[in-house]
Write an enzyme that holds these catalytic residues in place. Structure first.
Site, mmCIF file in Angstrom:
data_model
loop_
_atom_site.group_PDB
_atom_site.id
_atom_site.type_symbol
_atom_site.label_atom_id
_atom_site.label_comp_id
_atom_site.label_asym_id
_atom_site.label_seq_id
_atom_site.Cartn_x
_atom_site.Cartn_y
_atom_site.Cartn_z
ATOM 1 N N GLU A 1 38.170 13.664 41.508
ATOM 2 C CA GLU A 1 38.540 13.600 42.399
ATOM 3 C C GLU A 1 39.835 14.337 42.909
ATOM 4 O O GLU A 1 40.758 14.989 43.674
ATOM 5 C CB GLU A 1 39.157 11.891 42.891
ATOM 6 C CG GLU A 1 40.033 11.807 44.372
ATOM 7 C CD GLU A 1 40.068 10.213 44.583
ATOM 8 O OE1 GLU A 1 39.793 9.256 44.345
ATOM 9 O OE2 GLU A 1 41.271 10.031 45.738
ATOM 10 N N LEU B 1 58.688 30.065 58.359
ATOM 11 C CA LEU B 1 58.860 32.136 58.384
ATOM 12 C C LEU B 1 57.967 31.778 60.021
ATOM 13 O O LEU B 1 58.275 33.201 60.664
ATOM 14 C CB LEU B 1 57.872 32.929 57.525
ATOM 15 C CG LEU B 1 59.007 32.800 56.439
ATOM 16 C CD1 LEU B 1 58.099 33.432 55.483
ATOM 17 C CD2 LEU B 1 60.398 33.774 56.735
#
Ligand code: FAD
Length: 392
Positions: free
Chosen positions: A252, A347
């Protein structure tokens, strides 16, 4: 081909670039572009994935990867990592991975330690995409401290009677069964067992939870009010639950690390494309040195994380003891991802904050990666313990 291209060959023996894995990658890209990307926003709004997606993934063999052949499985953990990587790089998301591949945390214990009957009833149909399983460990009163669970299973004739509650359970509102951590013995880790509880049994109730991200992956609180479950649904021996859970945490954690670097890499690609086309003050963003350098740093973080996680994965698959490195890999990939998704939103300017813009979804989705499967702090505990630094 760019330096970021996950398919860039490293050597003729690169385990990631065998002809079979290139084929698998191409198949996952087609699957994602056709079956996932056109519907993802709708599933995000609805709050869950359709069952039909599990059947399609099952029919393509994607759900069987990483499971033993004896239980209907195929391939190994490099294959499952590659599928996760490509699903995210092709426009999917870590949320889709969580909802579609929940069986990767719900069924391995049954495949490894369950009776042949349990494997037939639960694992095989799950790998075909016919059943959905969840893993129920976390409770309202305890998460990181797995040995502290209080959901009780009391033996009564051929049954157990289960009482308690689990929370934050991935795919919990859709699950047909929950591989449930229950207390069959005294306090501490030796009293924990794993029991498969079908969700249509009287006494099981489920409540859907709303979350910051992973919107297409449903999450539930599940309560058990004197639920009668056949003792034959016990996975492995009584008292072996904690050990089984710890053994399966490795895959996991690796999966979450892969989701982290793939999300980072996808955000780099999206930001490169955006910076080329977005103009400010009469010139593309990509012409500004500060922007070019920022994207270069994003690419570095994503690439370094990918390289290290993949290295640990190969050693894990070869059977090496990588407990420490695995914790380092998860934290390194999560840290890289957290920084990269933040920069990607920055950005993109205002567009990066808008619902429906892909980097916004990755930004929200990424936040869980350092919490699920063992938090950043618990990973540091593992590393510190291996360094001989014992806590009180
Ligand atoms: C979207 C989502 C999906 C999930 N899916 C599942 C699922 O399918 N099945 C399941 O069983 N669980 C699931 N979880 C639960 C998840 O595994 C837990 O949230 C996680 O293990 C942390 O447990 P907790 O939330 O109880 O936090 P706590 O254990 O209460 O920790 C709170 C904070 O304290 C820190 N902390 C805890 N102990 C220490 C310590 N000893 N030293 C220093 N810091 C410490 C933690 O790092 C964290 O920052 C899911 C959670 C979410 C949000």
């Amino acid at each position: 081909m760019t330096a970021l291209d996950a398919a860039a060959p490293v050597s003729a023996h690169d385990a990631w670039e065998t002809p079979e894995r290139r084929e698998l990658r191409a198949m996952v890209r087609r699957f994602t572009e056709r079956e996932i990307v056109p519907h993802l926003e709708e599933w995000e709004d609805v709050g869950e994935l359709p069952r039909a997606l599990h059947r399609t993934a099952g029919s393509l063999g994607l759900l069987a990867l990483g499971f033993p052949e004896a239980a209907g499985g195929d391939g190994d953990h490099l294959d499952t990592a590659l599928v996760t990587e490509e699903l995210i790089l092709a426009g999917g998301s870590s949320g889709v991975c969580a909802g579609l591949f929940t069986h990767g945390i719900a069924a391995p214990h049954i495949a490894a330690n369950g009776s042949p009957e349990l494997v037939d009833r639960f694992v095989r149909p799950t790998l075909r995409g016919e059943l959905i399983g969840s893993l129920g460990i976390t409770e309202p009163g305890t998460g990181s401290d797995v040995a502290g669970i209080t959901t009780r299973a009391v033996r009564d004739g051929d049954d157990y009677v289960v009482t308690g509650a689990k929370t934050f359970i991935t795919s919990g509102t859709r699950a047909d069964y929950v591989t449930t951590a229950v207390r069959t013995g005294g306090p501490g880790h030796r009293g924990v067992s794993l029991l498969v509880v079908e969700t249509d049994r009287p006494g099981v109730a489920r409540t859907r939870l709303r979350k910051m991200g992973w919107h297409c992956s449903d999450t539930a609180t599940i309560s058990y009010d004197e639920v009668r479950v056949p003792a034959a649904n016990l996975v492995g021996a009584e008292g072996s639950g904690f050990r089984q859970i710890m053994e399966r945490f490795a895959s996991e954690r690796l999966s979450l690390a892969v989701q982290a670097y793939a999300t980072a890499q996808r955000c780099v690609e999206l930001t490169v494309a955006w910076a080329r086309q977005r103009e400010t003050f009469g010139a593309p963003l990509s012409s500004r040195q500060v922007v070019r350098h920022r994207i270069a740093q994003m690419a570095r973080h994503a690439t370094v994380a990918r390289t290290y996680v993949r290295d640990v994965l190969v050693r894990y698959e070869a059977g090496a003891d990588v407990v420490t490195e695995l914790a380092m890999a998860k934290n390194a990939a999560v840290e890289a991802c957290d920084w990269v998704v933040d920069q990607a939103v920055q950005l993109h300017g205002g567009a990066g904050y808008l619902h429906g813009v892909e980097v916004e979804r990755h930004y929200r989705d990424a936040r869980i990666l350092g919490i699920g499967g063992g938090t950043n702090e618990i990973m540091d505990e593992v590393i510190a313990g291996r360094l001989g630094l014992d806590g009180s």
